[in-house]
Design a protein around this motif. Structure first.
Motif, PDB file in Angstrom:
ATOM      1  N   LEU B 202       0.836  -1.208   0.000  1.00 22.17           N
ATOM      2  CA  LEU B 202       0.000   0.000   0.000  1.00 22.17           C
ATOM      3  C   LEU B 202       0.869   1.256   0.000  1.00 22.17           C
ATOM      4  O   LEU B 202       0.521   2.261  -0.626  1.00 22.17           O
ATOM      5  CB  LEU B 202      -0.907   0.009   1.233  1.00 22.17           C
ATOM      6  N   HIS B 203       1.977   1.181   0.700  1.00 28.66           N
ATOM      7  CA  HIS B 203       2.886   2.323   0.771  1.00 28.66           C
ATOM      8  C   HIS B 203       3.366   2.707  -0.633  1.00 28.66           C
ATOM      9  O   HIS B 203       3.464   3.887  -0.971  1.00 28.66           O
ATOM     10  CB  HIS B 203       4.078   1.931   1.656  1.00 28.66           C
ATOM     11  N   PHE B 204       3.624   1.705  -1.454  1.00 27.99           N
ATOM     12  CA  PHE B 204       4.046   1.962  -2.831  1.00 27.99           C
ATOM     13  C   PHE B 204       2.858   2.385  -3.700  1.00 27.99           C
ATOM     14  O   PHE B 204       2.967   3.272  -4.526  1.00 27.99           O
ATOM     15  CB  PHE B 204       4.659   0.696  -3.442  1.00 27.99           C
ATOM     16  N   PHE B 205       1.754   1.720  -3.471  1.00 26.72           N
ATOM     17  CA  PHE B 205       0.568   1.935  -4.299  1.00 26.72           C
ATOM     18  C   PHE B 205       0.065   3.379  -4.156  1.00 26.72           C
ATOM     19  O   PHE B 205      -0.188   4.060  -5.143  1.00 26.72           O
ATOM     20  CB  PHE B 205      -0.504   0.924  -3.885  1.00 26.72           C
ATOM     21  N   VAL B 206      -0.050   3.824  -2.904  1.00 30.15           N
ATOM     22  CA  VAL B 206      -0.538   5.183  -2.658  1.00 30.15           C
ATOM     23  C   VAL B 206       0.449   6.194  -3.241  1.00 30.15           C
ATOM     24  O   VAL B 206       0.060   7.197  -3.850  1.00 30.15           O
ATOM     25  CB  VAL B 206      -0.760   5.401  -1.137  1.00 30.15           C
ATOM     26  N   ALA B 207       1.734   5.913  -3.081  1.00 24.27           N
ATOM     27  CA  ALA B 207       2.762   6.822  -3.599  1.00 24.27           C
ATOM     28  C   ALA B 207       2.616   7.003  -5.108  1.00 24.27           C
ATOM     29  O   ALA B 207       2.875   8.087  -5.643  1.00 24.27           O
ATOM     30  CB  ALA B 207       4.145   6.287  -3.274  1.00 24.27           C
ATOM     31  N   SER B 208       2.193   5.941  -5.800  1.00 20.78           N
ATOM     32  CA  SER B 208       2.113   6.022  -7.259  1.00 20.78           C
ATOM     33  C   SER B 208       1.042   7.025  -7.691  1.00 20.78           C
ATOM     34  O   SER B 208       1.208   7.713  -8.697  1.00 20.78           O
ATOM     35  CB  SER B 208       1.844   4.645  -7.857  1.00 20.78           C
ATOM     36  N   PHE B 209      -0.032   7.130  -6.917  1.00 20.92           N
ATOM     37  CA  PHE B 209      -1.074   8.116  -7.254  1.00 20.92           C
ATOM     38  C   PHE B 209      -0.528   9.533  -7.066  1.00 20.92           C
ATOM     39  O   PHE B 209      -0.773  10.424  -7.868  1.00 20.92           O
ATOM     40  CB  PHE B 209      -2.311   7.909  -6.372  1.00 20.92           C
ATOM     41  N   ALA B 210       0.216   9.704  -5.977  1.00 21.33           N
ATOM     42  CA  ALA B 210       0.787  11.018  -5.719  1.00 21.33           C
ATOM     43  C   ALA B 210       1.744  11.402  -6.849  1.00 21.33           C
ATOM     44  O   ALA B 210       1.660  12.504  -7.406  1.00 21.33           O
ATOM     45  CB  ALA B 210       1.506  11.007  -4.377  1.00 21.33           C
ATOM     46  N   THR B 211       2.616  10.477  -7.220  1.00 29.16           N
ATOM     47  CA  THR B 211       3.606  10.788  -8.253  1.00 29.16           C
ATOM     48  C   THR B 211       2.942  11.027  -9.610  1.00 29.16           C
ATOM     49  O   THR B 211       3.326  11.939 -10.341  1.00 29.16           O
ATOM     50  CB  THR B 211       4.643   9.645  -8.351  1.00 29.16           C
ATOM     51  N   ALA B 212       1.932  10.215  -9.920  1.00 32.10           N
ATOM     52  CA  ALA B 212       1.228  10.434 -11.193  1.00 32.10           C
ATOM     53  C   ALA B 212       0.544  11.793 -11.163  1.00 32.10           C
ATOM     54  O   ALA B 212       0.521  12.507 -12.169  1.00 32.10           O
ATOM     55  CB  ALA B 212       0.222   9.318 -11.433  1.00 32.10           C
ATOM     56  N   GLY B 213       0.001  12.159 -10.008  1.00 29.48           N
ATOM     57  CA  GLY B 213      -0.663  13.458  -9.875  1.00 29.48           C
ATOM     58  C   GLY B 213       0.308  14.586 -10.150  1.00 29.48           C
ATOM     59  O   GLY B 213       0.046  15.472 -10.977  1.00 29.48           O
ATOM     60  N   ILE B 214       1.460  14.505  -9.498  1.00 30.64           N
ATOM     61  CA  ILE B 214       2.420  15.606  -9.649  1.00 30.64           C
ATOM     62  C   ILE B 214       2.944  15.652 -11.085  1.00 30.64           C
ATOM     63  O   ILE B 214       3.280  16.721 -11.596  1.00 30.64           O
ATOM     64  CB  ILE B 214       3.557  15.484  -8.602  1.00 30.64           C
ATOM     65  N   THR B 215       2.949  14.533 -11.760  1.00 29.36           N
ATOM     66  CA  THR B 215       3.406  14.521 -13.158  1.00 29.36           C
ATOM     67  C   THR B 215       2.427  15.261 -14.067  1.00 29.36           C
ATOM     68  O   THR B 215       2.826  15.835 -15.082  1.00 29.36           O
ATOM     69  CB  THR B 215       3.586  13.059 -13.641  1.00 29.36           C
ATOM     70  N   LEU B 216       1.150  15.233 -13.690  1.00 25.89           N
ATOM     71  CA  LEU B 216       0.151  15.978 -14.482  1.00 25.89           C
ATOM     72  C   LEU B 216       0.536  17.441 -14.593  1.00 25.89           C
ATOM     73  O   LEU B 216       0.375  18.068 -15.639  1.00 25.89           O
ATOM     74  CB  LEU B 216      -1.218  15.871 -13.817  1.00 25.89           C
ATOM     75  N   GLY B 217       1.055  17.967 -13.486  1.00 22.21           N
ATOM     76  CA  GLY B 217       1.484  19.356 -13.497  1.00 22.21           C
ATOM     77  C   GLY B 217       2.582  19.601 -14.521  1.00 22.21           C
ATOM     78  O   GLY B 217       2.664  20.667 -15.138  1.00 22.21           O
ATOM     79  N   LEU B 218       3.398  18.574 -14.714  1.00 18.90           N
ATOM     80  CA  LEU B 218       4.488  18.679 -15.691  1.00 18.90           C
ATOM     81  C   LEU B 218       3.912  18.856 -17.101  1.00 18.90           C
ATOM     82  O   LEU B 218       4.442  19.608 -17.908  1.00 18.90           O
ATOM     83  CB  LEU B 218       5.327  17.399 -15.612  1.00 18.90           C
ATOM     84  N   PHE B 219       2.822  18.150 -17.362  1.00 20.75           N
ATOM     85  CA  PHE B 219       2.131  18.317 -18.647  1.00 20.75           C
ATOM     86  C   PHE B 219       1.657  19.773 -18.754  1.00 20.75           C
ATOM     87  O   PHE B 219       1.710  20.381 -19.812  1.00 20.75           O
ATOM     88  CB  PHE B 219       0.900  17.401 -18.724  1.00 20.75           C
ATOM     89  N   GLY B 220       1.163  20.273 -17.622  1.00 18.85           N
ATOM     90  CA  GLY B 220       0.693  21.655 -17.585  1.00 18.85           C
ATOM     91  C   GLY B 220       1.821  22.619 -17.925  1.00 18.85           C
ATOM     92  O   GLY B 220       1.649  23.519 -18.758  1.00 18.85           O
ATOM     93  N   LEU B 221       2.964  22.420 -17.307  1.00 15.46           N
ATOM     94  CA  LEU B 221       4.106  23.303 -17.580  1.00 15.46           C
ATOM     95  C   LEU B 221       4.465  23.286 -19.054  1.00 15.46           C
ATOM     96  O   LEU B 221       4.802  24.304 -19.642  1.00 15.46           O
ATOM     97  CB  LEU B 221       5.334  22.842 -16.774  1.00 15.46           C
ATOM     98  N   TYR B 222       4.383  22.086 -19.639  1.00 14.82           N
ATOM     99  CA  TYR B 222       4.775  21.905 -21.033  1.00 14.82           C
ATOM    100  C   TYR B 222       3.933  22.753 -21.984  1.00 14.82           C
ATOM    101  O   TYR B 222       4.432  23.266 -22.981  1.00 14.82           O
ATOM    102  CB  TYR B 222       4.681  20.417 -21.391  1.00 14.82           C
ATOM    103  N   ILE B 223       2.645  22.911 -21.647  1.00 18.35           N
ATOM    104  CA  ILE B 223       1.782  23.673 -22.566  1.00 18.35           C
ATOM    105  C   ILE B 223       1.533  25.097 -22.063  1.00 18.35           C
ATOM    106  O   ILE B 223       0.639  25.789 -22.547  1.00 18.35           O
ATOM    107  CB  ILE B 223       0.427  22.966 -22.799  1.00 18.35           C
ATOM    108  N   ALA B 224       2.339  25.529 -21.073  1.00 18.54           N
ATOM    109  CA  ALA B 224       2.087  26.828 -20.453  1.00 18.54           C
ATOM    110  C   ALA B 224       1.976  27.958 -21.470  1.00 18.54           C
ATOM    111  O   ALA B 224       1.108  28.822 -21.364  1.00 18.54           O
ATOM    112  CB  ALA B 224       3.183  27.127 -19.439  1.00 18.54           C
ATOM    113  N   LYS B 225       2.862  27.943 -22.481  1.00 18.17           N
ATOM    114  CA  LYS B 225       2.851  29.051 -23.442  1.00 18.17           C
ATOM    115  C   LYS B 225       1.708  28.942 -24.440  1.00 18.17           C
ATOM    116  O   LYS B 225       1.245  29.924 -24.988  1.00 18.17           O
ATOM    117  CB  LYS B 225       4.189  29.082 -24.194  1.00 18.17           C
ATOM    118  N   ARG B 226       1.270  27.710 -24.669  1.00 15.56           N
ATOM    119  CA  ARG B 226       0.257  27.468 -25.681  1.00 15.56           C
ATOM    120  C   ARG B 226      -1.147  27.740 -25.171  1.00 15.56           C
ATOM    121  O   ARG B 226      -1.985  28.273 -25.861  1.00 15.56           O
ATOM    122  CB  ARG B 226       0.342  26.000 -26.114  1.00 15.56           C
TER     123      ARG B 226
END
Lengths: 452, 386
Positions: B202-226
């Motif tokens: 569970l410790h790993f499983f829950v962490a994966s949701f957090a990490t995937a969540g924070i990665t979404l922001g990276l997608f956001g940064l990528y299209i910031a100018k667009r």
């Protein structure tokens, strides 16, 4: 003997490796040969400004990307998983010798995969020159992965000077390294051609389809012209005992007594011949009549040749995992004498511990069977032990096992085919009792004697 | 019976490099594997949920975010698999006697990992080529089917993680091995009786949701100018998901800590200075990540977001070091110590490896620039391949 033995009923552990490996080899050779194909075809498209060919390449490269990155990569890991389950001592040895070579190969994998994705996702998004450069780079990286893994694969059959020097490079650049590398590259070209025939047969425009089918068929031909020459050099480098096994098999074929190895060789040759004849008279001379179904037939033939040839290569290495160093049952050649003197069950960690369990006390015969025979035999299935025992009684089995214990070729006709039996006299007797008890036993492969 | 008596011996062949270097490569390799692996595991479930939630409005941000994430998955899967080679190689080298044995005991489920990954991996492509690239994705029912496929894919990956947790815990407990094998030699075992299994997983499983969540922001940064608005939305949503799962991780993490053998738990709580310091540092970074992701989730502030992104990577690295320490303590308790194996450094190969690694990094930077240029923002264009 260091590890527990994974009991795989009917099929036997080696076939678990075999099935995964055959699929992997067929796909991974496509990954490398296909890289050459993509680069060559793209050069052609670029020079002739052939938009049809570009369109074809876009479709073919999607198929290529998905097949190689998914099934190719995963079955590669699969070989690794399966060898460590079936032959942990052998795998551990290979890894301890070649850790850094594998680590280096990983770097090329990363470069290969990243380039494959970049190549596929930049169609029409970068200049044609830049895209062509990616195709060439992909090919170079994929060849490097082969250049490295080939050293480890060929090491197992011909460890060369490594057995004395224990220097990784002596093992890596071993006697069959170069012929092995060239044969594999030729095979890769042929496999790439076969896969490309599948996608080419789906092209709608009949003129362009004819053109592509002919282009792909050419990829199948070099192996059949150069293959025999390189194979000759390959065979010249492999241990004499292994060559003898093939030729004894061939010489006795006339009386219907040909060995498994000879049978594999015949099958491989017949299938290869079939492919070359059909490739020449089919897609090469008559590309117009070529269809998707025929392309699939080529793939099936190709898979069969790959399977039989790789199987033959594995058989050549018998009875070793690493030739002249470690037998297929994980016992090192250097340990045999000590084991004969002091007993097998006193030596290995797991074999020793299992011998002391209440289930096993006083009946180590089955344990001996698992550790000494089961790396090649099963009870009821592949190379069935029950079938081999037949009607023999214990005395006959004892006689046979005593012969297997001999380390000289003139006293042991199975020398070079089976590992010598590594057992004390008492253990040999127990093993014989167990094997003789299989005589006429009812077929119940999952239940093995008293051991669970 | 003394469990150490059943732990197999290393091969009589020297290690090719000093153990500290091999251990560093193991930790670093696992770190590089854990990053994409977390995105795949958590990202699969998240994209299924986002696509399902946004099925009625397929031009809306919710749906488009899910689609962008799902489209990127094959790349992450591919890198997770490739990066997995390194830790697998070094764990076999350094702790092979324990790892091979536990793998043999659970051979069948262990091999099934490959099949499950192949199926799940193909499903990730099916979603893209059958749905996103065809008209079907434009309908609500198509979106439901997509979400269902992504869910099946994710359940596959979740099962793979569970099987890994089984093996990684079984290799630490040789006291169980002999009786397991005596019950059944066909490799059909799991390690379900292990007390730390569920909290660890569970410790790993829950962490994966957090990490995937924070990665979404990276997608956001990528299209910031667009598309500034969509970018802001993704940063906020990603940070929110990250925050929620990081807070959930606190009780799960303590449960896991509590489930450890007491002597090892005490080491993390101060009994071992280095382990305690690393654990403490991870807690400190968690605090930073919680505060910054809370800020980013409210305002979409990219600086706060980047801080939480970096903190998360640091936390993962620190936790991996703690995980390694725990393994070493276990191994030492049954006398399996790679430091006892002689070392004969293969300098030629080691230097080739290091130089190639540097060359690879240079090449990957060049390649990324090339691809980024190919996808340079053009007016009105959506995310690549979405």
């Amino acid at each position: 003997m260091n590890y527990p033995i994974w009991v795989v009923p009917y099929l036997g552990g080696p076939w678990v490796i075999g099935i995964i490996s055959i699929i992997h080899i067929f796909i991974s050779h496509f990954a490398v040969g296909g890289g050459a194909f993509l680069a060559a075809a793209e050069i052609l498209a670029y020079k002739r400004k052939n938009e049809n060919l570009y369109d074809y390449l876009k479709t073919h490269s999607r198929f290529f990307l998905i097949v190689t990155t998914v099934s190719g990569a995963m079955t590669g890991v699969g070989i690794w998983f399966s060898i460590s389950l079936v032959s942990p001592d052998g795998t551990a040895s290979l890894i301890q010798i070649f850790t850094l070579a594998w680590a280096l190969e990983y770097l090329f994998f990363v470069a290969e995969l990243a380039t494959a994705f970049a190549y596929y996702y930049t169609w029409d998004k970068i200049s044609k020159e830049a895209h062509l450069k990616l195709a060439k780079l992909y090919f170079v990286f994929s060849v490097f992965t082969l250049v490295i893994i080939n050293g480890i694969i060929t090491f197992m059959l011909t460890p060369g000077k490594w057995t004395e020097s224990h220097n990784w490079l002596d093992g890596f650049l071993n006697p069959t390294y170069w012929p092995g590398l060239i044969i594999r590259m030729l095979i890769m070209g042929a496999i790439a051609g076969m896969y490309a025939l599948v996608t080419s047969s789906r092209i709608k425009d009949p003129h362009f389809r004819t053109y592509m089918v002919r282009f792909c068929a050419k990829w199948l031909l070099p192996i059949f012209i150069l293959g025999p020459i390189v194979s000759y050099f390959y065979l010249k480098q492999i241990p004499q005992a292994a060559v003898d096994t093939i030729f004894t098999g061939i010489q006795t074929s006339g009386v219907g007594n040909f060995s498994v190895l000879a049978r594999a060789l015949y099958l491989s040759l017949i299938l290869s011949g079939t492919i070359v004849l059909f490739a020449f008279f089919g897609p090469y001379l008559n590309p117009r009549g070529f269809t998707f179904r025929i392309a699939i037939l080529f793939l099936i033939c190709g898979l069969s040749v790959t399977g039989t040839t790789e199987w033959m290569r594995e058989l050549l290495r018998k009875p070793f995992v690493v030739y002249n160093y470690m037998y297929s049952n994980g016992i090192r050649k250097a340990e045999i004498q000590e084991i004969t003197d002091t007993g097998f069950l006193n030596k290995g960690r797991w074999a020793g511990a299992l011998a002391k369990t209440p289930e096993c006390k006083g009946d180590a015969g089955e344990l001996m069977y698992r550790y000494q025979c089961m790396s090649c035999h099963t009870l009821d299935g592949y190379r069935s032990m029950k079938r081999m025992i037949g009607d023999r009684d214990k005395d006959a089995v004892v006689g046979f096992l005593k012969m297997l214990k001999e380390k000289e070729a003139d006293k042991n006709p199975y020398h070079g085919i089976m590992p010598p039996l590594a057992a004390s006299d008492e253990e040999l007797d127990k093993l014989a009792t167990y094997l003789a008890s299989l005589k006429g036993e009812s077929k119940d492969a999952t239940k093995i004697g008293k051991l669970p | 019976m003394d469990p150490s008596s059943i732990v197999p011996l290393y091969q009589p062949i020297p290690f090719p490099a000093p153990v500290w270097l091999l251990e560093t490569l193991l930790i670093l390799g696992f770190f590089l594997h854990a990053l994409p692996m977390n995105v795949v595991l958590g990202g699969g479930f998240l994209s299924a949920a986002l696509i399902f939630a946004g099925k009625e409005n397929r031009e809306g941000y919710l749906f488009r975010t899910g689609k962008a994430l799902a489209t990127a998955l094959p790349l992450f899967i591919s890198f997770a698999v490739t990066q997995g080679i390194v830790p697998l190689l070094f764990v076999q080298l350094l702790y092979g006697p324990a790892f091979y044995t536990s793998s043999i005991l659970m051979a069948v489920p262990w091999l099934s990992v490959l099949l499950i990954i192949i199926v799940s991996y193909y499903l990730s492509y099916v979603v893209i080529y059958r749905y996103f690239k065809s008209e079907k994705a434009l309908t609500a029912s198509g979106a439901v089917q997509t979400a269902a496929l992504l869910l099946v894919m994710s359940l596959g990956f979740a099962l793979v993680g569970f099987l890994f947790s089984n093996n990684m815990t079984l290799m630490l407990t040789p006291a169980k091995w002999l009786s397991m094998y005596s019950q059944n030699p066909n490799g059909l075992h799991l390690n379900l009786s292990e007390g730390t299994l569920i909290p660890r997983y569970l410790h790993f499983f829950v962490a994966s949701f957090a990490t995937a969540g924070i990665t979404l922001g990276l997608f956001g940064l990528y299209i910031a100018k667009r598309n500034a608005e969509f970018s802001n939305y993704m940063i906020k949503l990603g940070s929110r998901i990250y925050l929620a799962f990081t807070l959930l991780q606190v009780p799960v993490g303590f449960w896991y800590l509590k489930s450890l053998p007491p002597e090892f738990m005490h080491k993390f709580m101060g009994g071992d200075t280095i382990a305690f310091a690393i654990f403490g540092a991870a807690m400190l970074f968690t605090l930073v990540a919680v505060v910054t992701s809370a800020l980013a989730s409210q305002s979409g502030n990219s600086k706060a977001y980047i801080l939480s992104l970096i903190s998360n990577a640091v936390i993962i690295l620190l936790m991996i070091i703690n995980r390694h320490q725990l393994r070493v303590w276990h191994m030492n308790s049954f006398n399996l110590n790679p430091n006892n194996v002689p070392v004969s450094t293969q300098w030629d190969l080691l230097i080739t490896f290091v130089l190639s690694a540097v060359a690879l990094i240079v090449y990957l930077v060049w390649l990324c620039k090339l691809v980024a240029k190919a996808y340079a923002p053009k007016d009105g264009e959506a995310l690549p391949n979405t």
